[in-house]
Scaffold this motif. Structure first.
Motif: not given
Length: 678
Positions: A484-499
């Motif tokens: 779960i940590l990896r999935k969230l980590w990958v997502m927050v590393s992508v600006d167009r998804l995180f913001w």
């Protein structure tokens, strides 16, 4: 000694949690009785010495009835009106109450699809016809008050859509709250009706919580002061006090001298919380009544020498039995009732009603005692002598058995106490009636916004620390948590998804949710913190509950589903490509379900508030569009967007091999690369 940041955070959490628990315990405690004034020590304008003894006479006795949430409908369940006519024609004429309280939601006011709302004159005409043609107004006073369904889509009190003013019994005399004084013998009771309906009245669903304005509160305070001239006061309204927004000093303190506040509205939560009763901190009772709509429930209550007793009955149940002395131990009110009369009484007193004459009535005290015969005095009153001193200590039980001439039988059992020992109210009814629903959902909504924003921002910060080699990537103990940590980590590393995910979560408590016909022909703007419509402002209440559920059923699942989708995209680019249909379906099914459910919700909003609310609806429509965009971005993310995540989550050697394979595929072969470089 150095104090670490983690220790400080945990200390703050513990202190905050302890404070919250303490507040909850205080709110739900029924042993905390707050003073609401010095007016004759709450004893209902009586001195103990002036109270006559509880003997066999019928003096100082009156009884009344309550019915709530009728929901008479032109589309749903015609038996509601059929049974109401039976109730008016037979039950009320048999019980012969001095007063009948109809505590709101007299009509259903829902469209045929059960999604929209408006006032139907046919429903109001049915209600008026039943009350007037049954003849009960010749012998009984009918006191009705509006509920939120009677206020759906009503722009003002003077509006033609406000059928309450022309089709109810009290609407022609009183637009909103009012007081009625009932006199019997040398005693009198002030019945105070509380109309907390929103003004103006929006369509459903954002018309659930009641509100009292400063003007309305001042009027109720005047009624409270005027009620001091009566021996007792009974308050009634549609909304429980937990569902009423009111200015200082608060509605509970204003009605704190009353014997009880009788309400409806919650329908016992569909049977999940039956017998929704409590004693408020002021010492008076708050009693929610189950609905007539589905349960066909009504209430019979009595005031016997200042002692308040009641029983809730299902329509068609006979005989009706109500013990007034000794009264039910759970509902004793030391600050409001002359409980010393129980210890000094010479007779057990029971009220009994049935469709046929009573041929047998008897009572038994505790299991070891023999039956005592109840003798008829007058009207519904039956009595028998007893020795109260034998039951002076602790809680005892009382059983009454009744049979009428047609063979109908009834038995009730209830605890009683003469030394003010009392059992406890059940937790959930107490919590629902003693809390503040609006503040509760406001708190939950705020917590969910924090959950959707703060952890992702922290993870984003940690991501940059790890990239800058100022921190080592955390490794959790359990593999599931690590995934779960990896999935969230990958997502927050992508600006167009995180913001977009962060901004949509922050937008909900701040920005407008939709613009549409909050009231028919009246455009309104709905925020989490309030609604602007018809030149009026209605504070946020149920909107917080909708915001909370929006977070729970959409925002949080969207975050997890986008994280899952981008993680699978990440693994397909850097580890192994997706090569089967089940893998492809597993990648997209979660987002498909979430966005589809949001589109269905947007459709319901269109039915309730019109096309404008559909087009100008960030809460439902726009959030579904944002979900679609994020789905596309996650499913088609380029490898370069995931390179930062790969530096952290892919071993360096494996990362180099993946980059070499990409380079090889783009250039053709090693020989080609060499040839081209030459």
């Amino acid at each position: 000694m150095r104090v670490g940041l983690g220790t400080l955070v945990w200390a703050l959490i513990v202190l905050g949690g302890a404070s919250l628990v303490g507040r909850v315990v205080h709110v739900l405690s029924v042993d905390v009785e707050e003073a609401v004034g010095d007016h004759e020590s709450h004893m209902n304008r009586h001195s103990q010495s002036s109270q006559p003894q509880l003997k066999a006479e019928s003096d100082h006795l009156m009884w009344f009835m309550q019915v709530s949430d009728l929901h008479l409908s032109v589309f749903q369940d015609p038996t509601r009106s059929v049974h109401l006519r039976e109730f008016a024609s037979f039950t009320i004429k048999t019980v012969k109450p001095a007063v009948v309280l109809a505590s709101g939601d007299l009509t259903d006011a829902k469209t045929v699809d059960m999604l929209g709302s408006r006032q139907y004159i046919e429903e109001w005409a049915t209600y008026r016809d039943i009350i007037q043609t049954s003849g009960i107004l010749n012998n009984t006073v009918w006191l009705d008050i509006r509920g939120n369904h009677d206020n759906f889509n009503v722009p003002s009190l003077a509006s033609e859509a406000n059928f309450y003013q022309n089709y109810s019994i009290q609407g022609q005399r009183h637009q909103r709250s009012y007081m009625y004084i009932h006199k019997y013998g040398y005693d009198s009771v002030a019945f105070i009706a509380v109309d907390a309906c929103l003004l103006p009245g929006p369509k459903r669903p954002f018309n659930f919580i009641g509100m009292l304005t400063n003007k309305e509160m001042k009027l109720l305070q005047e009624f409270e002061t005027a009620s001091h001239k009566s021996n007792y006061s009974v308050w009634f309204g549609h909304y429980p006090t937990s569902c009423i927004l009111s200015p200082e000093p608060g509605i509970r303190r204003v009605m704190g001298h009353g014997l009880a506040y009788l309400c409806g509205h919650l329908h016992t939560l569909g049977g999940l919380a039956p017998n929704m009763y409590t004693r408020q901190h002021t010492g008076s009772l708050e009693l929610e009544l189950g609905d007539w709509k589905d349960g066909r429930i009504f209430r019979v209550a009595a005031i016997d020498h200042g002692l308040f007793s009641f029983t809730d009955v299902t329509h068609g149940t006979w005989p009706i039995i109500l013990v007034t002395n000794p009264k039910h131990a759970l509902f004793a009110m030391p600050l409001h009732e002359p409980l010393h009369l129980l210890r000094e009484s010479s007779h057990i007193r029971v009220l009994i009603w049935s469709l046929a004459p009573i041929v047998e009535a008897r009572v038994r005290l505790d299991e070891s005692q023999s039956w005592l015969v109840l003798s008829h005095v007058e009207g519904p009153l039956y009595v028998t002598k007893w020795n109260a001193e034998r039951y002076a200590d602790g809680i005892h039980s009382l059983v009454v058995h009744v049979r009428d001439r047609d063979g109908r039988e009834g038995t009730i059992t209830q605890p009683f106490s003469l030394d003010e020992s009392r059992p406890s109210f059940r937790f959930w009814p107490r919590a629902l009636l003693m809390s503040n629903v609006s503040m509760f959902f406001q708190f939950l909504f705020g917590i969910m916004v924090c959950i959707c924003v703060i952890p992702l921002c922290i993870l984003r910060y940690i991501h940059h620390l790890v990239l800058e080699r100022r921190m080592i990537r955390p490794r959790l103990k359990w593999s599931v948590c690590n995934t779960i940590l990896r999935k969230l980590w990958v997502m927050v590393s992508v600006d167009r998804l995180f913001w977009p995910l962060i901004l949509t979560a922050i937008y909900l408590p701040l920005g407008p949710w939709f613009v549409g016909e909050v009231i028919e022909n009246h455009i309104g703007v709905v925020f989490a913190w309030g609604t602007f419509v018809n030149r009026s402002y209605l504070p946020g209440s149920l909107t917080y509950a909708y915001g909370f559920f929006q977070m729970v059923v959409f925002q949080v699942p969207l975050i997890m589903a986008v994280s899952h989708c981008i993680d699978l995209r990440f693994r397909s680019l850097y580890i192994s490509p997706i090569c089967s249909f089940p893998q492809y379906l597993w990648r997209h099914i979660c987002l498909l379900i979430i966005i589809t459910s949001q589109m269905i919700s947007a459709y319901f909003f269109w039915l309730a508030y019109g096309t404008m609310a559909l087009l100008l609806g960030p809460l439902r429509t726009w959030s579904a569009i944002v979900g679609l965009v994020l789905w596309y971005q996650a499913a088609t993310a380029h490898k370069n967007l995931l390179r930062e995540a790969a530096q952290i989550w892919i071993p360096r050697q494996q990362n180099l091999e993946a980059e070499e394979n990409d380079f090889t595929k783009s250039a053709g072969s090693v020989d080609d690369v060499t040839q081209s470089s030459l």
